[in-house]
Scaffold this motif. Sequence first.
Motif, PDB file in Angstrom:
ATOM      1  N   LEU A   1      -1.793  12.457   7.289  1.00 25.01           N
ATOM      2  CA  LEU A   1      -1.610  12.585   5.846  1.00 25.01           C
ATOM      3  C   LEU A   1      -1.553  14.071   5.539  1.00 25.01           C
ATOM      4  O   LEU A   1      -2.527  14.793   5.724  1.00 25.01           O
ATOM      5  N   SER A   2      -0.388  14.516   5.072  1.00 24.69           N
ATOM      6  CA  SER A   2      -0.136  15.945   4.884  1.00 24.69           C
ATOM      7  C   SER A   2       0.463  16.166   3.505  1.00 24.69           C
ATOM      8  O   SER A   2       1.607  15.790   3.258  1.00 24.69           O
ATOM      9  N   LEU A   3      -0.314  16.764   2.594  1.00 20.98           N
ATOM     10  CA  LEU A   3       0.115  16.967   1.211  1.00 20.98           C
ATOM     11  C   LEU A   3       0.012  18.441   0.858  1.00 20.98           C
ATOM     12  O   LEU A   3      -1.094  18.994   0.781  1.00 20.98           O
ATOM     13  N   PHE A   4       1.158  19.099   0.645  1.00 17.42           N
ATOM     14  CA  PHE A   4       1.221  20.518   0.318  1.00 17.42           C
ATOM     15  C   PHE A   4       1.594  20.679  -1.154  1.00 17.42           C
ATOM     16  O   PHE A   4       2.567  20.089  -1.624  1.00 17.42           O
ATOM     17  N   SER A   5       0.867  21.520  -1.863  1.00 17.47           N
ATOM     18  CA  SER A   5       1.205  21.886  -3.247  1.00 17.47           C
ATOM     19  C   SER A   5       1.490  20.658  -4.104  1.00 17.47           C
ATOM     20  O   SER A   5       2.453  20.618  -4.862  1.00 17.47           O
ATOM     21  N   CYS A   6       0.647  19.670  -3.996  1.00 16.72           N
ATOM     22  CA  CYS A   6       0.852  18.417  -4.721  1.00 16.72           C
ATOM     23  C   CYS A   6      -0.054  18.321  -5.949  1.00 16.72           C
ATOM     24  O   CYS A   6       0.337  17.771  -6.968  1.00 16.72           O
ATOM     25  N   PHE A   7      -1.271  18.867  -5.860  1.00 14.87           N
ATOM     26  CA  PHE A   7      -2.231  18.795  -6.957  1.00 14.87           C
ATOM     27  C   PHE A   7      -2.404  20.212  -7.506  1.00 14.87           C
ATOM     28  O   PHE A   7      -3.201  20.995  -6.998  1.00 14.87           O
TER      29      PHE A   7
ATOM     30  N   PRO B   1       9.637  15.640  -6.071  1.00 15.74           N
ATOM     31  CA  PRO B   1       8.399  16.412  -5.981  1.00 15.74           C
ATOM     32  C   PRO B   1       7.197  15.573  -6.407  1.00 15.74           C
ATOM     33  O   PRO B   1       7.350  14.460  -6.934  1.00 15.74           O
ATOM     34  N   CYS B   2       6.014  16.110  -6.198  1.00 15.11           N
ATOM     35  CA  CYS B   2       4.814  15.455  -6.711  1.00 15.11           C
ATOM     36  C   CYS B   2       4.813  15.540  -8.236  1.00 15.11           C
ATOM     37  O   CYS B   2       5.263  16.535  -8.811  1.00 15.11           O
ATOM     38  N   LYS B   3       4.311  14.515  -8.863  1.00 14.22           N
ATOM     39  CA  LYS B   3       4.243  14.537 -10.322  1.00 14.22           C
ATOM     40  C   LYS B   3       2.986  15.301 -10.767  1.00 14.22           C
ATOM     41  O   LYS B   3       2.007  15.407 -10.010  1.00 14.22           O
ATOM     42  N   PRO B   4       2.997  15.853 -11.986  1.00 10.16           N
ATOM     43  CA  PRO B   4       1.847  16.640 -12.457  1.00 10.16           C
ATOM     44  C   PRO B   4       0.529  15.872 -12.442  1.00 10.16           C
ATOM     45  O   PRO B   4      -0.534  16.455 -12.243  1.00 10.16           O
TER      46      PRO B   4
ATOM     47  N   GLY C   1       0.818  -1.218   0.000  1.00 11.89           N
ATOM     48  CA  GLY C   1       0.000   0.000   0.000  1.00 11.89           C
ATOM     49  C   GLY C   1       0.842   1.253   0.000  1.00 11.89           C
ATOM     50  O   GLY C   1       0.553   2.221  -0.713  1.00 11.89           O
ATOM     51  N   LEU C   2       1.928   1.252   0.785  1.00 14.49           N
ATOM     52  CA  LEU C   2       2.800   2.423   0.830  1.00 14.49           C
ATOM     53  C   LEU C   2       3.444   2.665  -0.525  1.00 14.49           C
ATOM     54  O   LEU C   2       3.485   3.805  -1.011  1.00 14.49           O
ATOM     55  N   PHE C   3       3.943   1.606  -1.158  1.00 14.08           N
ATOM     56  CA  PHE C   3       4.569   1.766  -2.470  1.00 14.08           C
ATOM     57  C   PHE C   3       3.575   2.291  -3.507  1.00 14.08           C
ATOM     58  O   PHE C   3       3.916   3.117  -4.354  1.00 14.08           O
ATOM     59  N   GLU C   4       2.337   1.814  -3.439  1.00 14.76           N
ATOM     60  CA  GLU C   4       1.328   2.277  -4.391  1.00 14.76           C
ATOM     61  C   GLU C   4       0.973   3.744  -4.159  1.00 14.76           C
ATOM     62  O   GLU C   4       0.790   4.520  -5.104  1.00 14.76           O
ATOM     63  N   VAL C   5       0.884   4.130  -2.893  1.00 13.25           N
ATOM     64  CA  VAL C   5       0.580   5.528  -2.566  1.00 13.25           C
ATOM     65  C   VAL C   5       1.683   6.449  -3.071  1.00 13.25           C
ATOM     66  O   VAL C   5       1.422   7.458  -3.744  1.00 13.25           O
TER      67      VAL C   5
ATOM     68  N   GLY D   1       3.842   5.823  -5.367  1.00 12.73           N
ATOM     69  CA  GLY D   1       3.880   5.778  -6.823  1.00 12.73           C
ATOM     70  C   GLY D   1       2.821   6.653  -7.462  1.00 12.73           C
ATOM     71  O   GLY D   1       3.006   7.162  -8.572  1.00 12.73           O
ATOM     72  N   SER D   2       1.701   6.864  -6.770  1.00 13.49           N
ATOM     73  CA  SER D   2       0.631   7.727  -7.289  1.00 13.49           C
ATOM     74  C   SER D   2       0.926   9.201  -7.073  1.00 13.49           C
ATOM     75  O   SER D   2       0.344  10.051  -7.751  1.00 13.49           O
ATOM     76  N   LEU D   3       1.829   9.506  -6.145  1.00  9.22           N
ATOM     77  CA  LEU D   3       2.077  10.897  -5.777  1.00  9.22           C
ATOM     78  C   LEU D   3       3.383  11.461  -6.334  1.00  9.22           C
ATOM     79  O   LEU D   3       3.416  12.587  -6.829  1.00  9.22           O
ATOM     80  N   LEU D   4       4.453  10.691  -6.270  1.00  7.97           N
ATOM     81  CA  LEU D   4       5.780  11.243  -6.503  1.00  7.97           C
ATOM     82  C   LEU D   4       6.240  11.108  -7.947  1.00  7.97           C
ATOM     83  O   LEU D   4       5.872  10.166  -8.661  1.00  7.97           O
ATOM     84  N   GLU D   5       7.085  12.042  -8.356  1.00  4.71           N
ATOM     85  CA  GLU D   5       7.638  12.067  -9.706  1.00  4.71           C
ATOM     86  C   GLU D   5       8.604  10.909  -9.960  1.00  4.71           C
ATOM     87  O   GLU D   5       8.743  10.429 -11.080  1.00  4.71           O
TER      88      GLU D   5
END
Length: 471
Positions: free
Chosen positions: A111-117, A91-94, A35-39, A41-45
Amino acid sequence: MLSGHYIVAASLYISVLAVAAHGDGSAMEEEELLGLFEVMGSLLEDPTWAQFHPLPCTETPWPGVECEIDQNPSIFHVTKIHIGPDILTPPCKPSATIPNSLHKLPYLKTLSLFSCFTTVPLSLPPSLFASSSSLEHLSLLSNPGLTGEIPSTLSHISTLKVLSLAQNSLEGEIPRQIGGLLNLEQLDLSYNNLSGSIPGEIGGLRILKILDLSKNGFTGNLPDSVGELQNLQKIDLSSNNLQGMLPQELGKLKRLTLLDFSQNSLTGPIPESLSGLEQLQYFIVEDNPLNAEIPPFIGSLLKLTVISLSKCGLRGPIPSSLSNLKNLTALSLDKNNLNGTVPQDLGTLQNLGLLNLSQNQLSGELGFPQEFIQKLGVRLDLRGNNGLCTRQMLQKFKKNQTSRFLHSYCFGTRFAGSNRSSDSEHPNDSKKMKPSWYQGDMGSSSSSHGLLHQKVVFSSLLWTVILSSVL
């Protein structure tokens, strides 16, 4: 060509083998690690994140992931995922998304996501929030691509203590189910495109300490149920379209230190019940059509440090009781219809660093000590009160100090000169006379921790200081 999912799956196999061989007996469950790897992979560049961090809780850590160990049996669980400006790579991917794989992290507390989307429009999936979640802190900040409504299913997360969805592009109304978050201590929905009325169910958040709904499009009256939030310390409803009178029930908020209702359409009078707010430090209601007098009881709120009642249609005299506020650092009463004389004892307030009484109908002789006038300098603004005069020797002051002072000299019962001359000489000065807490742009902090968002109208620096006293 293999997709990112295949790469993650391949690296997972290697990682699980490595975990199984970990020497101290502490490992992660395979489903949780997947689950961590999938998360990530969905967020990071970086598609190779899993390969470089096969043991994210021990040997190959990453600063945005934190784990806690469960001693019985001895096993690690992911408890925090944070992506923000303090972690530059990767960074987060586009095309970042919020994956349903979060369900595979049942021990996740933060869960803390800044300037990701930031580019691709994305909404919060209602299925994301389950009653089995252990989430205590959810912060999705500064994500202009995050749109749509706030899912009512958020109310299923009974463990939630901090909900910060500030500086996004969220729309619609606050779901009434939000009142079911009985453990919530901070609610920050500021700087969005939310609309509708503030639901009365918000009164169910009995242990709430911080409520920030500023910079939205909320309408209607402030519900009386806000008086049930008796643990509330900060309330910011500024820059909305709220109407009606200030509710008497606000007087029940005995722990309140900050009240900011500026830039709304609220009407007066200021209720007498507010005399019970003995802990209040910041009273900011500027730019509302109160059309009332300043109640003398404000002078009994001895912890006040900032009063801003500019542009409120205030009439009548300035209460002499304001001279009791020895902690006062800023007093803004400009752009009103106040009349009468200026209380002389305001000049004895040693902590006062800003006094703006400009554009009123004040009259008589100003009795401030010369040292007080010199100390405030350009932070003293009395322009636009054509009945005010002074006997002070203005030639002893620097030119830039007198520009916001008086050019009218008292000679017995008459005075000479005109304040209008100073207005015409400095037509743009009023734009620079915003109180000091409105200057700058940094971002609360706070926030998040509830409020790290950056405020322009209400300086983030001030908000950071305010929030830090709670968190």
